[in-house]
Design an enzyme around this catalytic site. Structure first.
Site, mmCIF file in Angstrom:
data_model
loop_
_atom_site.group_PDB
_atom_site.id
_atom_site.type_symbol
_atom_site.label_atom_id
_atom_site.label_comp_id
_atom_site.label_asym_id
_atom_site.label_seq_id
_atom_site.Cartn_x
_atom_site.Cartn_y
_atom_site.Cartn_z
ATOM 1 N N GLY A 132 36.350 -92.273 8.736
ATOM 2 C CA GLY A 132 36.732 -92.968 7.516
ATOM 3 C C GLY A 132 37.005 -92.040 6.352
ATOM 4 O O GLY A 132 36.547 -90.887 6.338
ATOM 5 N N ASN A 133 37.774 -92.528 5.383
ATOM 6 C CA ASN A 133 38.046 -91.735 4.185
ATOM 7 C C ASN A 133 38.630 -92.601 3.084
ATOM 8 O O ASN A 133 39.203 -93.654 3.344
ATOM 9 C CB ASN A 133 39.005 -90.560 4.490
ATOM 10 C CG ASN A 133 40.108 -90.963 5.452
ATOM 11 O OD1 ASN A 133 40.993 -91.739 5.095
ATOM 12 N ND2 ASN A 133 40.060 -90.466 6.681
ATOM 13 N N SER A 161 41.381 -84.408 4.891
ATOM 14 C CA SER A 161 41.374 -85.363 6.010
ATOM 15 C C SER A 161 42.644 -85.270 6.855
ATOM 16 O O SER A 161 43.743 -85.086 6.313
ATOM 17 C CB SER A 161 41.281 -86.783 5.440
ATOM 18 O OG SER A 161 41.577 -87.732 6.435
ATOM 19 N N HIS A 173 37.013 -97.425 10.495
ATOM 20 C CA HIS A 173 36.975 -98.075 11.803
ATOM 21 C C HIS A 173 35.906 -99.168 11.758
ATOM 22 O O HIS A 173 35.155 -99.323 12.711
ATOM 23 C CB HIS A 173 36.626 -97.075 12.905
ATOM 24 C CG HIS A 173 37.512 -95.891 12.990
ATOM 25 N ND1 HIS A 173 37.139 -94.709 13.591
ATOM 26 C CD2 HIS A 173 38.789 -95.683 12.561
ATOM 27 C CE1 HIS A 173 38.132 -93.829 13.531
ATOM 28 N NE2 HIS A 173 39.149 -94.394 12.892
ATOM 29 N N ASP A 231 40.682 -115.761 -1.235
ATOM 30 C CA ASP A 231 40.418 -115.212 -2.576
ATOM 31 C C ASP A 231 40.881 -113.762 -2.685
ATOM 32 O O ASP A 231 41.552 -113.379 -3.637
ATOM 33 C CB ASP A 231 38.905 -115.219 -2.873
ATOM 34 C CG ASP A 231 38.338 -116.614 -3.078
ATOM 35 O OD1 ASP A 231 39.117 -117.570 -3.236
ATOM 36 O OD2 ASP A 231 37.096 -116.734 -3.051
ATOM 37 N N TYR A 245 38.423 -114.441 -11.623
ATOM 38 C CA TYR A 245 37.220 -113.784 -11.133
ATOM 39 C C TYR A 245 36.992 -112.465 -11.863
ATOM 40 O O TYR A 245 37.933 -111.746 -12.177
ATOM 41 C CB TYR A 245 37.359 -113.523 -9.626
ATOM 42 C CG TYR A 245 36.073 -113.066 -8.980
ATOM 43 C CD1 TYR A 245 35.101 -113.990 -8.609
ATOM 44 C CD2 TYR A 245 35.832 -111.720 -8.751
ATOM 45 C CE1 TYR A 245 33.929 -113.577 -8.010
ATOM 46 C CE2 TYR A 245 34.654 -111.292 -8.156
ATOM 47 C CZ TYR A 245 33.699 -112.224 -7.787
ATOM 48 O OH TYR A 245 32.541 -111.807 -7.194
#
Lengths: 212, 212, 212, 212
Positions: free
Chosen positions: B27-28, B71, B94, B117, B209
């Site tokens: 992940g990054n 990365s 992931h 939403d 919101y």
């Protein structure tokens, strides 16, 4: 002996707990250094474990340093180090998603790029073998492939790396890969990646990923 | 350069770990600022990552600041920033439930008001594309819709926001939405929300919101 | 009275929380010492619980020490201590995977070596019995076997050990074993281990595992 | 105003996070005191939330104290307080297992004694209603029963208690009950408890459980 390595080994055990790959006393990590193997003592809960508790064994399994009895899985680790000279660290866990495949004696196919990146090929399953002798080690050697990760039939998993860092990464990714495979299979029929593409991803990853 | 932004980027990475969207090194998160993109270095475990490790790239992927290699997903991030001018931050994970849909190359329909939403429409799946070049970026652009979140076939997810805050919120909600969709589908047949109602909820949420 | 034991009991309760076997107020651990049983007070949330809150009961359930009302499950614990003299600690939880089997009134077969190591035989299910009297204790005694762990029909689980350490380990492993069994059953048909092999593993484990 | 109550409300929000009932910004807790309702501000991530951020509203939804905009679910909370005078605290979450039932518009039957103890009867599902007006409140009132917990069709859950302590306990148990129901249903056909027995357990629990 090996004070720094024992600390790194301790930290690896803490990572097994953090990623919920082990529970309370299960699982163990070892590292090979010179003609010695350092491993977790048997049955110590993770929240009582200390770096200095790690046991130093010679390659025949005799305790060279340490007051505690080594893991009952020591014979398995030693057998694998003797037969796979490029392995420098071994991890054994019952991580739940990977172990579900082990309970079914089913390999984990290469469903995802993450699987291909880290393992390259399917994670195989060994024949059933009981704990405590060299039997598990032998069963692993029969099926081990490039993934250097094996599901132990009706038991759990073994992952191997050149050092602790690689082994811990593989233990964490094996469970992630197993979880994603499990989730996909319970809502559909995932298709494995093409074998050549998996190989290509593995080679790209091992040439390009990480520092240096 | 960009000291405050690097700290915010670091905190976003810690949130990925906290919400279990990533594992160990996967992940990054990146952020665009002026003509630069700041991104996670390649393969650094989350518990060793530091704010000052973040790498500053120019839009062609050359390192402007930073000692570490960026990365391997940098080309994907850069391609998306170039093609989607209103995107200011991108996250790749992931995360397991969303990745299960990706492994099946199935979009996630709008089963819930939370999905409507935050995303408004179904989360689409891109065609399979290999890591390391602009291929993933191109595959994402082919299918990207208002959700600005895309499942990468046999791989994982990309979410995009106007800033880090929005991107991280979308990454967390995508996994929540995917988990709830998964759970509902394994015990029944959830029906998607009406398309007009989903659109209305999205507009209400984006007008009402949050603060200001 | 029993200050050290109360601290150990407190720590056991914290482990139930850490391993997510209990939620907020549910579950309890007790320990027998001399003719007394020490147990969690009723309905105190885990984040408010203190070692000194533990209630000391005599074998008839009268409070010998403690300002708080003991667990509503006290009658169950006392009945089991009276009928199983080698039991020194008892844990009750609604740990989710094991409770799923309890809701179906299905035992957990010995699918894994971890199950065999710790329990030796299948974990049985008691008949349904309501809380608050000796009924649950009696229902447990009807089915209890070598595993000293029983699923309570439509309710949760009871595990018993010779001391707190053994009981907490069994509570954690029962949930791990139940989770792995659950995962395997939702993607295949796991086969139980041979009965003799399970027995052999149990004996090996109880002779060789851990320190001393 | 209400400094102590704001701290308790803050702690309740932290418990929602700890038990993974909410993600990042979702969910909210309110409490009624005199003619005021105190509630979470809209869209503030849990790791940035502070006790003093809580917003004090009058029963018409006007802000009496607080610099931040209140939750977009405020109209729902206010409607429920007006129509259910014995309710003193309300919690809204998208906790995943309970929300899976909500996505299917299926009630949760009383499969377990834990469900009977805390809720007594099945947890019903309201008709679909959009956020932001009194519509959700009205839909809840149509179906609310003794459980004082309602699944919101295609949305999430509402639980109500006489005070914050009771509401938070019900929010945590609803998710536990939903998870166990889900797990049981994916490997079998759990049978609900007899209605009279569920009622008896509820009454026993509400007379005997906890302190005083």
């Amino acid at each position: 002996m090996y004070e720094e390595l024992k600390k790194e080994l301790y930290k690896a055990h803490m990572n097994l707990e953090k990623y919920r790959l082990v529970a309370y006393t299960s699982g163990n990590v070892s590292v090979k250094v010179n003609n010695h193997v350092i491993i977790k003592p048997s049955g110590i809960p993770y929240d009582e474990l200390k770096a200095e508790d790690m046991v130093v064994l010679d390659m025949e399994g005799n305790t060279v340093e340490g007051k505690l009895k080594p893991s009952v899985d020591s014979a398995t680790h030693l057998y694998l180090y003797k037969n796979l000279p490029d392995v420098g660290s071994i991890i054994h866990t019952h991580s739940p998603y990977a172990s579900a495949f082990a309970l079914l004696s089913q390999p984990i196919p290469v469903y995802s790029t993450a699987h291909a990146d880290v393992f390259g090929v399917q994670v195989p399953v060994s024949n059933y073998a009981p704990v405590g002798s060299e039997a598990i080690g032998k069963a692993v050697i029969e099926v081990v492939n490039q993934a250097k990760a094996v599901l132990l039939s009706k038991h759990g998993v073994i992952v191997m790396g050149k050092d602790i860092k690689e082994a811990i990464r593989k233990a964490i990714f094996l469970e992630e890969v197993a979880q994603t495979a499990y989730l996909a299979r319970t809502i559909g029929n995932p298709e494995p990646l093409d074998e050549q593409e998996a190989k290509r991803l593995y080679e790209f990853h091992h040439s390009n990923y990480g520092q240096k």
